[in-house]
Design an enzyme around this catalytic site. Structure first.
Site, short mmCIF file in Angstrom:
data_model
loop_
_atom_site.label_atom_id
_atom_site.label_comp_id
_atom_site.label_asym_id
_atom_site.label_seq_id
_atom_site.Cartn_x
_atom_site.Cartn_y
_atom_site.Cartn_z
N ARG A 131 33.82 -0.87 21.10
CA ARG A 131 34.69 -0.34 20.13
C ARG A 131 35.57 0.79 20.95
O ARG A 131 36.72 1.05 20.40
CB ARG A 131 34.07 0.18 18.73
N CYS A 191 39.83 0.97 21.19
CA CYS A 191 40.46 1.95 20.84
C CYS A 191 41.45 2.62 21.84
O CYS A 191 42.62 3.00 21.61
CB CYS A 191 39.85 3.23 20.10
N CYS A 233 8.73 -6.04 23.90
CA CYS A 233 8.86 -4.63 23.15
C CYS A 233 7.72 -4.57 22.40
O CYS A 233 7.12 -3.25 22.03
CB CYS A 233 10.09 -4.82 22.34
#
Length: 287
Positions: free
Chosen positions: A244, A248, A103
């Site tokens: 996440r 949910c 990078c």
């Protein structure tokens, strides 16, 4: 409807009733987030216009946490997520693939990427699609480094995202939703308000209609993602946005979309735009 379905349905109604009667308070709704004593965050502000009156104010998930959890994020020495940022720095400087590039070969230092987190996801004109940071990282990994793509929520990927978030802290979230990105944004908005699973719940059920109320002895937040990746005390690791999302939807007892799917990319764009006006504060600490 069989007995099990009736029980689940009744349980859902009971849970929602409890949520509705709980005190609508955050741990300290007036607290201010200042990291390392000098880096001030915007944790509450007027909702962006495109929410069309659904919310008057938007709040960082930090405002809904306990005093102890809030304090962990206020000092990098106490924030366990910063250990993963250090690992992200090592990955940033390590050459990968057949091209011998890292990078750092192109970007020199992580600080040169400080403005990235606040504006992603964003429309990529060359590819003709909305790209998330995850997708952009993998474009660099495969095309500029000649390496295999990193897994969507792999350790290296999430650590790199945590690094990018950390150098972007304090920048105001400003995710563009106009022009060619609009179609993807509208798809994400539809998903956000669609009820899923046996419990027939949408993202909005918890994070718009019941934020601040209790569920499972914890406060519901507005589901803002300006703090992602986030270190969750619950599982003691960094969690990605799509991970996440999966959790949910799984909790609604529904078949979830895959990480990196068009549905979750659209949902990420929409949810990110709901936080326009807050500041980047990842990697954050949550329960």
């Amino acid at each position: 409807m069989n007995k099990m379905q009736k029980a689940l349905a009744l349980g859902s109604v009971a849970a929602m009733a409890l949520m509705g009667t709980a005190a609508t308070l955050s741990a300290d709704e007036d607290a201010d987030l200042v990291i390392n004593g000098d880096l001030e965050m915007i944790v509450r502000t007027e909702a962006p216009d495109h929410l069309d009156g659904h919310l008057d104010m938007i709040y960082s998930g930090w405002t809904f946490r306990s005093d102890e959890t809030q304090a962990m994020q206020m000092d990098d020495f106490d924030n366990p997520a910063m250990l993963f940022v250090e690992q992200g720095i090592e990955i940033f400087n390590t050459a990968m693939g057949t091209e011998g590039n890292s990078c750092a070969t192109c970007h020199e230092t992580p600080e040169n990427l400080s403005e990235v987190r606040a504006v992603y996801p964003q429309w990529d004109e060359e590819r003709g699609e909305v790209q998330t940071i995850t997708m952009q990282i993998n474009e660099c990994v495969t095309e500029r480094m000649g390496a295999e793509a990193l897994g969507w929520s792999s350790r290296d990927m999430v650590n790199l995202e945590a690094l990018i978030a950390s150098v972007g802290r304090g920048n105001v979230v400003n995710v563009a939703i106009d022009g060619p990105a609009r179609e993807t944004w509208e798809m994400g908005r539809e998903i956000y308000y669609t009820e899923y699973g046996i419990l027939e719940m949408s993202c909005a059920t918890c994070h718009e209609q019941n934020y601040g109320n209790y569920i499972r002895a914890d406060h519901l937040s507005q589901g803002q993602i300006n703090g992602f990746p986030t270190y969750r005390l619950k599982n003691a690791r960094l969690n990605s946005t799509h991970s996440r999302f999966r959790g949910c939807i799984r909790d609604t007892r529904a078949e979830t979309f895959a990480e990196g799917s068009p549905e979750f990319i659209a949902l990420e764009l929409y949810v990110a735009s709901r936080g326009n006006g807050l500041t980047v504060e990842g990697p954050s600490v949550r329960n």
